[in-house]
Write an enzyme that holds these catalytic residues in place. Structure first.
Site: not given
Length: 451
Positions: A266, A317
């Site tokens: 991220h 994800d």
């Protein structure tokens, strides 16, 4: 041995025509020389790896789009819904969901999956008799799907950087360092039943979920890929800064410096100096643009990262959408919206699609410790073929093929996919799609009854 003849192929040195790719019995590319072909394709590319997946979250896609009765919805409110959902999952459920996720990844053009695996224990937190039971479920799914698997067992120790106990939604994740190492060893035994391209890594969940001592110990004593969430949320940054006296990236660089085996997930909450310094360590930024947009995480500074020589990769994800071209498109479009420009991540005079695609292919291979990412002898045959007969590709050549696929079409252009030479997608369909989908449907029906 298999020989693929490609009308057009993207090689390390650039685009080439009428290329024959020979795949040996060990799943590696052995030659790029003329040979009688077994299959002919239009456009052949190196297939990237999906470096960050929480497979079980695929089954809750679409269930978290209702606004709560008060306040502002965020990652933290989404997480509470996720905790309630996962309390229902059995190893059989996880296998069925993961197999479906992996089939969809292959059909999207990914050859391998990095499973960031933290759902370890029974509801209530008690370990299974086989501590790595859930890891075995992930490996069984990979056996069903044929995907290349990098399994990343997750250490999750505490509910926050202050050392508080795990909450009710987290107790299925929890281990102390010793039990985690035993679990990781069991995960390695599960992986040993898969083809030789399977890889075992390590994943300390985040700076808030592991102690500084455990993080340093794992970094020093384990081998293979090393993945961790970093600087994803404003609240996380504030918590770390308050406890450690430094922002997450600053603290990591000073205390446990990453290197090329690290993949940091991220990184949406970084200051410019942090972005440049972290890029220069050689670590890969594991970006999940669709999920980051879904959760309102923020926008990764891709321009500064690439300009600083950083490596990047993409992952799905939460698996609400498993779409390789969309991840790359969302990454570029987020930069355009922030900077109010176009072709923001392209090099001067270069193609946006080409730069993004090659970065994801090579960065993904690095993050997964997978000898792939390029069509060259000695590399794993992680390959994807696109349908050159698509109307929008008429008359297109070279980089325009990638730009058109990523920015004007979608993953329905994917026709064939090989994972370490295993031909798992043929004519746009995974070879086990129907069987895997039936298992996934049955799992969803059981969960719907339970919920």
């Amino acid at each position: 041995m298999t020989v693929i003849k490609a009308a057009t192929a993207l090689l390390p040195e650039g685009w080439a025509q009428d290329i024959c790719v020979t795949i040996g019995v060990d799943g590696t590319i052995t030659a790029l020389e003329p040979a009688p072909p077994d299959i002919a394709v239009d456009i052949l590319l190196p297939a990237p790896s999906n470096v960050h997946s929480h497979a079980f979250q695929r089954a809750m896609a679409g269930l978290t789009e209702t606004r709560g009765p008060s306040g502002r919805d965020s990652f933290w409110t989404w997480r509470q819904l996720m905790f309630r959902f996962l309390d229902r999952l059995t190893p059989a459920d996880v296998q069925a969901i993961a197999a479906q996720v992996q089939v969809e990844m292959l059909e999207a053009g990914y050859a391998a999956c990095g499973e960031f695996h933290y759902l370890h224990h029974q509801p209530g937190g008690s370990p299974y008799a086989n501590l790595a039971e859930m890891s075995h479920a992930i490996c069984a799914a990979a056996s069903d799907s044929g995907i290349g698997l990098t399994l990343l067992p997750v250490l999750y120790q505490q509910g926050g950087v202050d050392g508080r106990a795990l909450g009710p939604g987290q107790i299925r994740f929890g281990n102390d360092p010793d039990r985690f190492l035993a679990l990781r060893e069991g995960a390695g035994r599960a992986l040993s039943q898969l083809p030789d391209d399977a890889v075992l890594g390590t994943a300390p969940h985040s700076l808030r979920a592991v102690t500084a001592e455990a993080l340093n110990s794992l970094a020093e004593t384990t081998t293979g890929p090393f993945h961790m969430h970093l600087a994803e949320q404003v609240g996380e940054v504030e918590e770390i800064a308050s406890a450690y006296g430094a922002r997450p990236v600053e603290w990591l660089l000073d205390t446990c410096p990453p290197d090329r085996r690290w993949c940091l997930i991220h990184c949406t909450q970084m200051e410019p100096h942090e972005t440049a310094a972290l890029a220069q360590t050689g670590a890969v930024a594991g970006l999940c643009p669709i999920t980051e947009a879904s959760l309102g995480d923020g926008i990764f500074d891709g321009v500064r990262w690439l300009d600083s020589g950083g490596a990047l990769a993409v992952g799905s994800d939460s698996n609400i959408r498993i779409a390789l071209s969309e991840e790359l498109r969302q990454l570029e479009y987020s930069q355009r919206l922030r900077d109010r420009g176009r072709a923001v991540l392209a090099a001067p005079g270069g193609s946006t699609g080409r730069r993004l695609y090659e970065a994801a292919a090579t960065g993904g291979a690095q993050a997964m410790a997978r000898k792939a990412g390029r069509i060259a002898p000695g590399q794993l045959a992680d390959l994807v073929a696109l349908d050159g007969s698509a109307a929008d590709l008429t008359g297109r050549r070279g980089d325009a093929l990638l730009d058109t696929w990523i920015f004007a079409r979608d993953d329905r252009l994917v026709r064939e996919v090989w994972a370490a030479g295993r031909h798992m997608v043929r004519g746009g369909r995974h070879v086990a799609r129907d069987t895997v989908l039936a298992g996934y449907r049955a799992c969803l029906a059981r969960l719907a009854e339970a919920l």
